[in-house]
Design a protein around this motif. Structure first.
Motif, short mmCIF file in Angstrom:
data_model
loop_
_atom_site.label_atom_id
_atom_site.label_comp_id
_atom_site.label_asym_id
_atom_site.label_seq_id
_atom_site.Cartn_x
_atom_site.Cartn_y
_atom_site.Cartn_z
N LYS A 4 -4.26 -13.20 -11.93
CA LYS A 4 -3.29 -13.83 -11.23
C LYS A 4 -1.79 -13.26 -11.34
O LYS A 4 -1.21 -13.04 -10.55
CB LYS A 4 -2.82 -15.42 -11.78
N LEU A 5 -1.70 -12.74 -12.62
CA LEU A 5 -0.59 -11.84 -12.71
C LEU A 5 -0.68 -10.54 -11.88
O LEU A 5 0.46 -10.01 -11.15
CB LEU A 5 -0.38 -11.24 -14.23
N VAL A 6 -2.06 -9.83 -11.95
CA VAL A 6 -1.93 -8.79 -10.90
C VAL A 6 -1.68 -9.21 -9.52
O VAL A 6 -1.15 -8.41 -8.33
CB VAL A 6 -3.39 -8.20 -11.17
N PHE A 7 -2.20 -10.43 -9.20
CA PHE A 7 -2.11 -10.81 -7.71
C PHE A 7 -0.36 -10.99 -7.55
O PHE A 7 -0.18 -10.71 -6.26
CB PHE A 7 -2.70 -12.29 -7.64
N LEU A 8 0.18 -11.64 -8.16
CA LEU A 8 1.72 -11.78 -7.99
C LEU A 8 2.51 -10.53 -7.91
O LEU A 8 3.41 -10.30 -7.17
CB LEU A 8 2.25 -12.63 -9.17
N LEU A 9 2.07 -9.50 -8.83
CA LEU A 9 2.48 -8.28 -8.75
C LEU A 9 2.21 -7.36 -7.22
O LEU A 9 3.04 -6.89 -6.77
CB LEU A 9 1.77 -7.21 -9.86
N ALA A 10 0.95 -7.58 -6.82
CA ALA A 10 0.56 -7.03 -5.56
C ALA A 10 1.36 -8.09 -4.41
O ALA A 10 1.62 -7.14 -3.55
CB ALA A 10 -1.08 -7.32 -5.42
N LEU A 11 1.45 -9.06 -4.64
CA LEU A 11 2.15 -9.91 -3.75
C LEU A 11 3.72 -9.23 -3.52
O LEU A 11 4.34 -8.98 -2.53
CB LEU A 11 2.28 -11.43 -3.81
N SER A 12 4.25 -8.93 -4.56
CA SER A 12 5.58 -8.55 -4.60
C SER A 12 5.78 -7.17 -3.95
O SER A 12 6.57 -6.83 -3.18
CB SER A 12 6.52 -8.40 -6.01
N ASP A 13 4.72 -6.36 -4.28
CA ASP A 13 4.67 -5.03 -3.82
C ASP A 13 4.35 -5.00 -2.30
O ASP A 13 4.98 -4.33 -1.43
CB ASP A 13 3.41 -4.11 -4.24
N MET A 14 3.66 -5.99 -1.99
CA MET A 14 3.50 -6.05 -0.42
C MET A 14 4.55 -6.28 0.39
O MET A 14 4.78 -5.93 1.44
CB MET A 14 2.36 -7.36 -0.12
N PHE A 15 5.54 -7.47 -0.13
CA PHE A 15 6.69 -7.58 0.46
C PHE A 15 7.62 -6.57 0.33
O PHE A 15 8.49 -6.44 1.31
CB PHE A 15 7.17 -9.36 0.12
N CYS A 16 7.78 -5.98 -0.66
CA CYS A 16 8.58 -5.05 -1.10
C CYS A 16 8.38 -3.89 0.07
O CYS A 16 9.35 -3.09 0.87
CB CYS A 16 8.46 -4.30 -2.23
N SER A 17 7.39 -3.50 0.34
CA SER A 17 6.73 -2.58 1.30
C SER A 17 6.87 -2.97 2.60
O SER A 17 7.63 -2.34 3.56
CB SER A 17 5.27 -2.06 1.28
N PHE A 18 6.83 -4.04 2.90
CA PHE A 18 6.89 -4.60 4.49
C PHE A 18 8.31 -4.84 4.81
O PHE A 18 8.46 -4.25 5.83
CB PHE A 18 6.27 -6.21 4.50
N PHE A 19 9.12 -5.27 4.12
CA PHE A 19 10.43 -5.39 4.18
C PHE A 19 11.14 -4.02 4.23
O PHE A 19 12.36 -3.80 4.96
CB PHE A 19 11.27 -6.41 3.49
N THR A 20 10.74 -3.01 3.74
CA THR A 20 11.37 -1.72 3.58
C THR A 20 10.82 -0.90 4.86
O THR A 20 11.66 -0.21 5.34
CB THR A 20 10.51 -0.86 2.61
#
Length: 294
Positions: A39-55
């Protein structure tokens, strides 16, 4: 021309978006991955996903979207740094301190990550001015540069130092345990192999942040000391490496044995003519999750 080249290089961020989205999708689809460690990995990936998307989606020509891109990208990128520290903390508390209460820290983790990200984003807005450039976080004002160094690179290098120290203690603990296990039983070789793989894998985690943001840190410090004198090759490496952080995280943290086994079990239900194209992902017996202590 330089801005166009840098914007083209930044398209590599799409790889991070795809890699992070894949890990998020795996977590949502496979119930067997709904464990605290992943679940921690999922939250990390979720943050990375939105970081990449908004960039990717920012539009410097539009004031509203420019601000939206800057603040959301900043928020989720900082959250990504901080989620790696929660994973490091979980490993350290479980492996080194032999505690089994890590799940009790979930609410604390959320408060720590999202709260810190919000605070740094608000502080980041102080003194920020947006000038012409390929991205919205171009701030000619010296106050904005100071705010960016403190609120972005401060959490980044804090996470790097904490992760490095934590993983050093974890690997030292495993190395000591491995030496003690040698010669004690027939299972010592199996223990030694698993410990060695875990040590080798965890050793790369702090290097992901360093490799992704070392050039960005140098570039920011140089721009702060020598404003208006940008080095193109340094900006090129800054943009290229930072855009791949999500991809590196998804490979190192997400593509562990649990994910491969979950995917392999689904592939094993496919017709034989399709299964032969994915032999590496098919299950090969029981394996341990890399984030579960040995």
């Amino acid at each position: 021309i330089r801005d166009r080249i840098l914007a083209a290089v930044s398209t590599g961020t799409a790889l991070s978006l795809a890699g992070s989205a894949f890990i998020v999708l795996c977590y949502l689809l496979f119930k067997e991955l709904h464990k605290f460690s992943f679940k921690l990995v999922f939250l990390l990936a979720l943050s990375d996903m939105f970081c990449s998307f908004f960039t990717i989606v920012g539009d410097p020509s539009n004031g509203f979207f420019c601000y939206a891109q800057d603040y959301t990208a900043h928020f989720f990128c900082v959250a990504s740094f901080l989620w790696t520290t929660t994973i490091a903390f979980t490993l350290h508390r479980t492996v080194v301190r032999h505690k089994t209460d890590v799940e009790d820290f979930e609410s604390v983790f959320h408060l720590y990550v999202w709260g810190t990200s919000l605070v740094t984003t608000v502080i980041r807005s102080i003194g920020s001015e947006y000038g012409p450039g390929a991205w919205c976080w171009t701030e000619p004002a010296r106050t904005g540069k100071v705010a960016h160094l403190i609120t972005f690179y401060g959490p980044l290098w804090g996470a790097i130092l904490y992760n490095g120290f934590t993983y050093f203690q974890v690997t030292r603990m495993l190395n000591n345990a491995t030496r003690m296990a040698v010669g004690m039983s027939d299972q010592s070789r199996h223990f030694d192999t698993r410990a060695e793989k875990a040590v080798n894998r965890w050793g790369y985690y702090p290097l992901i942040l360093i490799g992704s943001w070392a050039f960005g840190t140098i570039n920011r410090l140089y721009d702060f000391i020598n404003p208006g004198h940008k080095i193109f090759w340094l900006s090129f490496l800054d943009v290229g490496c930072a855009g791949l952080m999500g991809l590196f995280n998804s490979i190192a943290y997400g593509l562990n044995s649990s994910v491969r086994r979950a995917i392999g079990e689904r592939i094993d239900t496919w017709p034989e003519k399709f299964r032969r194209f994915c032999p590496a992902l098919r299950p090969r017996g029981r394996q341990e999750n890399e984030l579960v202590p040995l």
